[in-house]
Design a protein around this motif. Structure first.
Motif, PDB file in Angstrom:
ATOM      1  N   GLY A  30       0.815  -1.206   0.000  1.00  0.00           N
ATOM      2  CA  GLY A  30       0.000   0.000   0.000  1.00  0.00           C
ATOM      3  C   GLY A  30       0.851   1.258   0.000  1.00  0.00           C
ATOM      4  N   LEU A  31       1.908   1.273   0.820  1.00  0.00           N
ATOM      5  CA  LEU A  31       2.800   2.433   0.858  1.00  0.00           C
ATOM      6  C   LEU A  31       3.517   2.636  -0.472  1.00  0.00           C
ATOM      7  CD1 LEU A  31       4.362   1.967   4.413  1.00  0.00           C
ATOM      8  CD2 LEU A  31       2.782   3.778   3.693  1.00  0.00           C
ATOM      9  N   ARG A  32       3.834   1.528  -1.160  1.00  0.00           N
ATOM     10  CA  ARG A  32       4.518   1.640  -2.446  1.00  0.00           C
ATOM     11  C   ARG A  32       3.655   2.319  -3.509  1.00  0.00           C
ATOM     12  NH1 ARG A  32       4.968   1.997  -7.212  1.00  0.00           N
ATOM     13  NH2 ARG A  32       6.067   0.706  -8.721  1.00  0.00           N
ATOM     14  N   TRP A  33       2.330   2.068  -3.488  1.00  0.00           N
ATOM     15  CA  TRP A  33       1.458   2.576  -4.549  1.00  0.00           C
ATOM     16  C   TRP A  33       0.792   3.907  -4.218  1.00  0.00           C
ATOM     17  CZ3 TRP A  33       1.868   0.989  -9.294  1.00  0.00           C
ATOM     18  CH2 TRP A  33       2.366  -0.286  -9.539  1.00  0.00           C
ATOM     19  N   LEU A  34       0.834   4.345  -2.983  1.00  0.00           N
ATOM     20  CA  LEU A  34       0.240   5.648  -2.648  1.00  0.00           C
ATOM     21  C   LEU A  34       0.818   6.793  -3.488  1.00  0.00           C
ATOM     22  CD1 LEU A  34      -0.073   5.503   1.254  1.00  0.00           C
ATOM     23  CD2 LEU A  34      -1.948   5.534  -0.405  1.00  0.00           C
ATOM     24  N   PRO A  35       2.138   6.899  -3.646  1.00  0.00           N
ATOM     25  CA  PRO A  35       2.674   8.001  -4.455  1.00  0.00           C
ATOM     26  C   PRO A  35       2.240   7.945  -5.918  1.00  0.00           C
ATOM     27  CG  PRO A  35       4.404   7.001  -3.093  1.00  0.00           C
ATOM     28  CD  PRO A  35       3.215   6.096  -3.037  1.00  0.00           C
ATOM     29  N   VAL A  36       2.010   6.749  -6.440  1.00  0.00           N
ATOM     30  CA  VAL A  36       1.643   6.606  -7.855  1.00  0.00           C
ATOM     31  C   VAL A  36       0.317   7.295  -8.142  1.00  0.00           C
ATOM     32  CG1 VAL A  36       1.095   4.956  -9.687  1.00  0.00           C
ATOM     33  CG2 VAL A  36       2.950   4.468  -8.073  1.00  0.00           C
ATOM     34  N   GLY A  37      -0.650   7.129  -7.236  1.00  0.00           N
ATOM     35  CA  GLY A  37      -1.938   7.775  -7.420  1.00  0.00           C
ATOM     36  C   GLY A  37      -1.839   9.293  -7.440  1.00  0.00           C
ATOM     37  N   LEU A  38      -0.895   9.836  -6.688  1.00  0.00           N
ATOM     38  CA  LEU A  38      -0.691  11.284  -6.686  1.00  0.00           C
ATOM     39  C   LEU A  38      -0.114  11.778  -8.010  1.00  0.00           C
ATOM     40  CD1 LEU A  38       0.836  11.617  -3.120  1.00  0.00           C
ATOM     41  CD2 LEU A  38      -1.264  12.749  -3.860  1.00  0.00           C
ATOM     42  N   LEU A  39       0.710  10.954  -8.655  1.00  0.00           N
ATOM     43  CA  LEU A  39       1.418  11.383  -9.852  1.00  0.00           C
ATOM     44  C   LEU A  39       0.624  11.198 -11.137  1.00  0.00           C
ATOM     45  CD1 LEU A  39       4.952   9.933  -8.978  1.00  0.00           C
ATOM     46  CD2 LEU A  39       4.244  12.324  -8.878  1.00  0.00           C
ATOM     47  N   ILE A  40      -0.212  10.159 -11.191  1.00  0.00           N
ATOM     48  CA  ILE A  40      -0.919   9.843 -12.436  1.00  0.00           C
ATOM     49  C   ILE A  40      -1.672  11.044 -13.016  1.00  0.00           C
ATOM     50  CG2 ILE A  40      -2.879   8.531 -13.367  1.00  0.00           C
ATOM     51  CD1 ILE A  40      -1.889   6.118 -11.796  1.00  0.00           C
ATOM     52  N   PRO A  41      -2.449  11.796 -12.221  1.00  0.00           N
ATOM     53  CA  PRO A  41      -3.231  12.881 -12.823  1.00  0.00           C
ATOM     54  C   PRO A  41      -2.419  14.104 -13.258  1.00  0.00           C
ATOM     55  CG  PRO A  41      -4.170  12.155 -10.710  1.00  0.00           C
ATOM     56  CD  PRO A  41      -2.783  11.626 -10.798  1.00  0.00           C
ATOM     57  N   VAL A  42      -1.163  14.245 -12.779  1.00  0.00           N
ATOM     58  CA  VAL A  42      -0.475  15.521 -12.993  1.00  0.00           C
ATOM     59  C   VAL A  42       0.796  15.438 -13.823  1.00  0.00           C
ATOM     60  CG1 VAL A  42      -1.368  16.427 -10.815  1.00  0.00           C
ATOM     61  CG2 VAL A  42       0.899  15.357 -10.845  1.00  0.00           C
ATOM     62  N   PHE A  43       1.345  14.245 -14.073  1.00  0.00           N
ATOM     63  CA  PHE A  43       2.703  14.230 -14.622  1.00  0.00           C
ATOM     64  C   PHE A  43       2.769  14.826 -16.032  1.00  0.00           C
ATOM     65  CE2 PHE A  43       1.254  10.235 -16.381  1.00  0.00           C
ATOM     66  CZ  PHE A  43       1.964  10.103 -17.574  1.00  0.00           C
ATOM     67  N   VAL A  44       1.776  14.581 -16.867  1.00  0.00           N
ATOM     68  CA  VAL A  44       1.782  15.170 -18.208  1.00  0.00           C
ATOM     69  C   VAL A  44       1.493  16.668 -18.135  1.00  0.00           C
ATOM     70  CG1 VAL A  44       0.629  15.203 -20.447  1.00  0.00           C
ATOM     71  CG2 VAL A  44       1.153  13.018 -19.368  1.00  0.00           C
ATOM     72  N   LEU A  45       0.492  17.047 -17.340  1.00  0.00           N
ATOM     73  CA  LEU A  45       0.125  18.459 -17.225  1.00  0.00           C
ATOM     74  C   LEU A  45       1.274  19.293 -16.673  1.00  0.00           C
ATOM     75  CD1 LEU A  45      -3.501  18.082 -15.794  1.00  0.00           C
ATOM     76  CD2 LEU A  45      -2.821  18.568 -18.159  1.00  0.00           C
ATOM     77  N   LEU A  46       2.024  18.721 -15.722  1.00  0.00           N
ATOM     78  CA  LEU A  46       3.142  19.455 -15.137  1.00  0.00           C
ATOM     79  C   LEU A  46       4.246  19.688 -16.169  1.00  0.00           C
ATOM     80  CD1 LEU A  46       4.477  20.724 -12.683  1.00  0.00           C
ATOM     81  CD2 LEU A  46       5.288  18.462 -12.007  1.00  0.00           C
ATOM     82  N   ALA A  47       4.524  18.675 -16.981  1.00  0.00           N
ATOM     83  CA  ALA A  47       5.533  18.835 -18.027  1.00  0.00           C
ATOM     84  C   ALA A  47       5.099  19.877 -19.053  1.00  0.00           C
ATOM     85  CB  ALA A  47       5.790  17.490 -18.711  1.00  0.00           C
ATOM     86  N   LEU A  48       3.818  19.873 -19.395  1.00  0.00           N
ATOM     87  CA  LEU A  48       3.300  20.884 -20.316  1.00  0.00           C
ATOM     88  C   LEU A  48       3.404  22.277 -19.706  1.00  0.00           C
ATOM     89  CD1 LEU A  48       0.100  19.056 -21.644  1.00  0.00           C
ATOM     90  CD2 LEU A  48       2.168  19.555 -22.958  1.00  0.00           C
ATOM     91  N   GLU A  49       3.108  22.388 -18.427  1.00  0.00           N
ATOM     92  CA  GLU A  49       3.197  23.668 -17.732  1.00  0.00           C
ATOM     93  C   GLU A  49       4.606  24.237 -17.777  1.00  0.00           C
ATOM     94  OE1 GLU A  49       1.296  24.855 -13.602  1.00  0.00           O
ATOM     95  OE2 GLU A  49       3.254  23.928 -13.246  1.00  0.00           O
ATOM     96  N   ARG A  50       5.579  23.352 -17.800  1.00  0.00           N
ATOM     97  CA  ARG A  50       6.974  23.786 -17.813  1.00  0.00           C
ATOM     98  C   ARG A  50       7.539  23.978 -19.214  1.00  0.00           C
ATOM     99  NH1 ARG A  50       9.114  19.986 -12.752  1.00  0.00           N
ATOM    100  NH2 ARG A  50       8.024  21.177 -11.140  1.00  0.00           N
ATOM    101  N   GLY A  51       6.656  23.930 -20.227  1.00  0.00           N
ATOM    102  CA  GLY A  51       7.070  24.299 -21.577  1.00  0.00           C
ATOM    103  C   GLY A  51       7.422  23.158 -22.497  1.00  0.00           C
ATOM    104  N   LEU A  52       7.297  21.920 -22.069  1.00  0.00           N
ATOM    105  CA  LEU A  52       7.606  20.801 -22.940  1.00  0.00           C
ATOM    106  C   LEU A  52       6.417  20.503 -23.855  1.00  0.00           C
ATOM    107  CD1 LEU A  52       9.659  20.423 -20.497  1.00  0.00           C
ATOM    108  CD2 LEU A  52       9.715  18.027 -21.166  1.00  0.00           C
TER     109      LEU A  52
END
Length: 428
Positions: A15-37
């Motif tokens: 459970g501890l291993r997968w908790l961070p994954v749920g936080l990242l799934i919705p934002v990782f593409v949007l964050l990269a786009l926000e930074r100009g990629l």
């Protein structure tokens, strides 16, 4: 430890291993786009992770079997922390690519050791331990962890940016990454505290012996796949399954956008609901396997997932597409512990992680091929045709679960392993 204590620690660590994954799934593409990629640049760097995992999956499985599962997971955790720290500040293709390269190393290292540790420790405590039930509960825990933190991620973004005093301001999309970094640190500390492993040999001689054991473990996994038609059938299922996964991981948002103008608003909540459905499916596995047996359960689930995916492509309207998607994920969550349990029954503990890594490794080219083929079909014949094609591939894998061992009543067709002096050509 008792088998129950082993299971509790396994579920906690998972459970501890997968908790961070749920936080990242919705934002990782949007964050990269926000930074100009750009989208193409993001796709290129994400591919780095898959390539690294493909190249390192089997050797790192051998490291886990040779050096020990606990030390390999601790090293993986440290690499993951570095990767997430880089992702926090990555504002160029180079930095983002380096972050994903490290993520690939992390994924290769952590793929299998915890699960192998759970199975070996459970069987050591109780030879009749119900490992399938534990794996099923693990699927439920991991799915719920992702579903829960995916919702939390959306809430963190909604709260907006946070100030860091003289360090400046943290954008709203970066906040979930920072929280994921903290949770990943907690998960690594938990591995150090909760995961116990008896490896009596220590010192330089033990290190050299373990290093020599890596190619032996790798050779053993390859030899097992060559000599056991059950193992070969199971890893073939993994290849076809990964090919078909493109339908609900990549093509689903496209299909949803074709039937509703609110696809952007619906994708996040629907994804969270899908992981909840996967948790429910995983929880049903002990009942299904008692009624049908593991092999027939696997057969039925592959057929069921194929039908659900076909529904995604053929049904009209958002309700039909989303309903089929949720059914697909319910079956997907149920399938994972069944497949893992069947695979575990084919090998003794010493080379268990190597076999899991081999199974995971074949999934990488399966998904890559599916991505190329099915997106090409979508471009030429439409998204529904591509989704139905993937559904057929998923269903075609079903009979492979019914392959039986040539000899022996235990279902273990091949259990002997090459000795340390066995060459690659002799083993294969």
């Amino acid at each position: 430890m008792t088998a129950r204590q082993v299971r509790f620690r396994y579920l906690t660590l998972l459970g501890l291993r997968w908790l961070p994954v749920g936080l990242l799934i919705p934002v990782f593409v949007l964050l990269a786009l926000e930074r100009g990629l750009g989208i193409a640049e993001i796709g290129s760097v994400v591919a780095i992770q898959g390539i690294v995992v493909l190249l390192l999956e089997l050797p790192t499985g051998g490291f886990a079997d040779a050096f020990g599962r606990r030390p390999v997971l601790l090293v993986a955790g440290l690499i993951n922390l570095i990767a997430l720290a880089l992702f926090l500040v990555a504002d160029s293709v180079l930095l983002l690519g380096l972050s994903y390269l490290l993520q690939g190393i992390y994924r290769a290292l952590e793929s299998g050791p915890l699960e192998s540790w759970f199975v070996d420790q459970s069987l050591a405590a109780d030879p009749d331990a119900d490992i399938e039930a534990g794996l099923s509960q693990g699927g439920t825990v991991s799915s719920l962890a992702i579903a829960g933190t995916a919702l939390i991620s959306g809430g963190l973004v909604w709260l907006g940016p946070i100030g860091l005093g003289p360090l400046g301001e943290l954008s709203a999309l970066t906040v979930p990454v920072l929280v994921a970094l903290v949770l990943s640190l907690a998960a690594t500390v938990a591995v150090a505290l909760l995961m116990t492993e008896e490896r009596p040999a220590k010192g330089k001689a033990a290190f050299v012996t373990s290093l020599r054991g890596v190619p032996v473990a790798v050779v053993s996994a390859l030899a097992l796949a060559r000599r056991s038609r059950v193992v070969l059938a199971l890893i073939s299922v993994e290849f076809l399954w990964s090919f078909g996964m493109v339908t609900f991981e990549q093509l689903m948002p496209v299909r949803l956008s074709e039937v509703t103008s609110m696809a952007g608003e619906l994708t996040g909540p629907v994804s969270s609901a899908a992981w909840g459905a996967a948790a429910a499916g995983s929880a049903l596995i002990p009942l299904l396997t008692r009624k049908l047996g593991a092999r027939w359960t696997g057969f039925a689930l592959r057929i069921g997932q194929g039908l659900a995916v076909a529904g995604m492509g053929l049904l009209a309207g958002p309700a039909g597409v989303i309903g089929a998607f949720l059914i697909c994920y319910t079956v997907h969550g149920a399938s994972n512990p069944v497949h893992a349990g069947l695979l575990h029954r084919q090998v003794d503990g010493e080379y268990r992680t190597s076999l899991l890594s081999l199974n995971s490794m074949v999934g990488q080219p399966g998904f890559a091929l599916g991505s190329i083929v099915l997106t090409a079909v979508a471009a030429q014949a439409g998204t529904p045709a591509a989704i139905v094609t993937g559904a057929v591939v998923l269903a075609v894998a079903a009979p492979l679960y019914l392959v039986k061992a040539r000899t022996g009543s235990s279902g273990m067709e091949f259990r002997e392993q090459p000795s340390p002096g066995t060459s690659l050509s002799q083993a294969l």
